[in-house]
Design a protein around this motif. Structure first.
Motif, PDB file in Angstrom:
ATOM      1  N   GLU A   1      -3.926  -1.670  -8.119  1.00  0.00           N
ATOM      2  CA  GLU A   1      -4.635  -1.086  -6.973  1.00  0.00           C
ATOM      3  C   GLU A   1      -5.863  -1.924  -6.627  1.00  0.00           C
TER       4      GLU A   1
ATOM      5  N   LYS B   1       0.843  -1.201   0.000  1.00  0.00           N
ATOM      6  CA  LYS B   1       0.000   0.000   0.000  1.00  0.00           C
ATOM      7  C   LYS B   1       0.881   1.253   0.000  1.00  0.00           C
TER       8      LYS B   1
ATOM      9  N   LYS C   1      -6.997  -7.026   0.509  1.00  0.00           N
ATOM     10  CA  LYS C   1      -7.389  -6.426   1.784  1.00  0.00           C
ATOM     11  C   LYS C   1      -8.723  -6.989   2.256  1.00  0.00           C
TER      12      LYS C   1
END
Lengths: 280, 280
Positions: free
Chosen positions: B175, A274, B182
């Motif tokens: 991304e 990230k 996540k």
């Protein structure tokens, strides 16, 4: 109502199909209610399949047997379409090919038994070898007679190695079969499905009854039960099969596997990625 | 909007994935509308599958490729669950077994190509042999370089023999991949899915991009087209795949086969049986 126990052929018991009601109106007669419940049951079955797939500790083999037009294809359409095809495969066994016929009678079935986490549905199965082959004298009596033991040994071996086996015989009566043949004649878009063989087997109805009774009585075991399903009413047939499948899958007491990774380390990797993303 | 033509890689053209938008907001931005339309599209696909099955004149091979978390499993869940499992099988190709690795690189894929009337979905496919094997130098350059031709020859042979091939590359950006990783971390019931390997491939992102560009450019042919699918938005990805499948299946111009029997004779048999039934 415990459909699982109600329709299971108890090991060692003798089935009498002439006394078996293919309708069972007294058990359930509210189709609308059943159809609504089935939406929920299919979702539940899907969840259970997901657990099976995630757990990867066992597999499920389902055998569907029944006479022509008994509803094997319909059961696949209405019950097994609920499943994610990633973990559920259907195998239809027709007349054996030359190569298949040159192997032992279990060979082609063994080739496609399910791997851990997966479900295999046999549309017709190795039981044809003690049904059509017996009725039409395609093998000598001493051959088909010893097959009951051979099948039981095969199924016990599969069960010992993690395969749960569930076998469904879809029972209709001759009047219902004839009705269904008529419907094919009345629907032009179903004409391609009509075969001369549809009627050729009807004179052997009672011979098949004897053969099914023997197969279900001799091969319903603790490790691979047979269920006889009243199938004159299509919705009720699908409903009962769904109920039995769910009872069976729930009895596996499945749980999601533990993670195999160090979650803190994965979180660290995530934050590192990230940061890179934000920095670039 | 002709999604089939829009997302097809034209044979001989050079794909530039850096210029390929994984979102395509301008093409469709009404998720609710798409979800409603998809209910209809799935029904249509089911009908088309039924024609394919009845006709038994051709088969369909679908390859799904994409990076980790690109949505291959999700596409199977949301698109291919529409199908009747009787005629649709999914094959997931993981690391080859020892026996598989001791054969040519197409062998294990060829074993499970679809028969007439059937659909096979490859979750990952023979293209891994010019993707992961190239990126990690698992085979010498001269080996993976000649595989593009070998794959094209294999696919042309399949097409010549009745197999329609459709190949989907699900394109997400780094991304979006990280977002999806996540989400797995944030959902305890998804922890079992997390693998250390998830992050290990990210440093090779650009190498994979090069490998995908080559594979899609060199192997998108008239007989086996590649489609690059914007996959950052899951619903849009499923929507586009559905639209392309339906366009492809409709182009087959299928029709139900003629009946193979003498319908008058079948009617005679029916009435004969009916009479017997009433007489008994």
């Amino acid at each position: 109502m415990d459909y699982y126990e109600h329709f299971r052929i108890a090991p060692g018991s003798k089935l009498d199909l002439d006394k078996f009601d293919p309708v069972c109106k007294d058990l359930h007669d509210d189709r609308d209610l059943a159809e609504t419940e089935m939406l929920r049951l299919r979702d539940r079955l899907r969840q259970l399949q997901y657990s099976l797939y995630a757990e990867r500790k066992r597999s499920v083999l389902i055998c569907l047997q029944g006479r022509d037009a008994a509803g094997k294809d319909g059961t696949i359409r209405h019950v097994f379409r609920a499943m994610n095809p990633q973990g559920c495969r259907v195998f239809s066994f027709k007349v054996p090919s030359k190569v298949e016929a040159e192997h032992d009678f279990l060979w082609r079935h063994h080739l496609v038994t399910p791997q851990l986490g997966h479900i295999a549905v046999f549309n017709r199965s190795h039981y044809e070898e003690v049904l059509v082959q017996r009725v039409h004298n395609m093998v000598p009596k001493e051959v088909w007679k010893r097959r009951y033991d051979e099948i039981n040994n095969f199924e016990r071996m599969l069960a010992n190695n993690g395969t749960h086996i569930l076998k469904f015989y879809l029972h209709i009566d001759p009047e219902e079969q004839l009705e269904r043949f008529k419907k094919r004649l009345d629907s032009p878009h179903k004409h391609w499905k009509i075969s001369d063989a549809d009627y050729a087997e009807r004179p052997f109805w009672d011979d098949y009854t004897d053969a099914y009774e023997d197969a279900l009585s001799k091969c319903s075991t603790d490790y691979a039960p047979w269920f006889a399903i009243p199938s004159n009413r299509k919705w009720f047939r699908s409903y009962v099969v769904l109920k039995i499948l769910i009872a069976a899958f729930e009895s596996f007491n499945m749980s999601f596997p533990e993670t195999s990774v160090d979650l803190d380390e994965i979180r660290r990797l995530y934050h590192q990625e990230k940061k890179k993303e934000n920095g670039s």
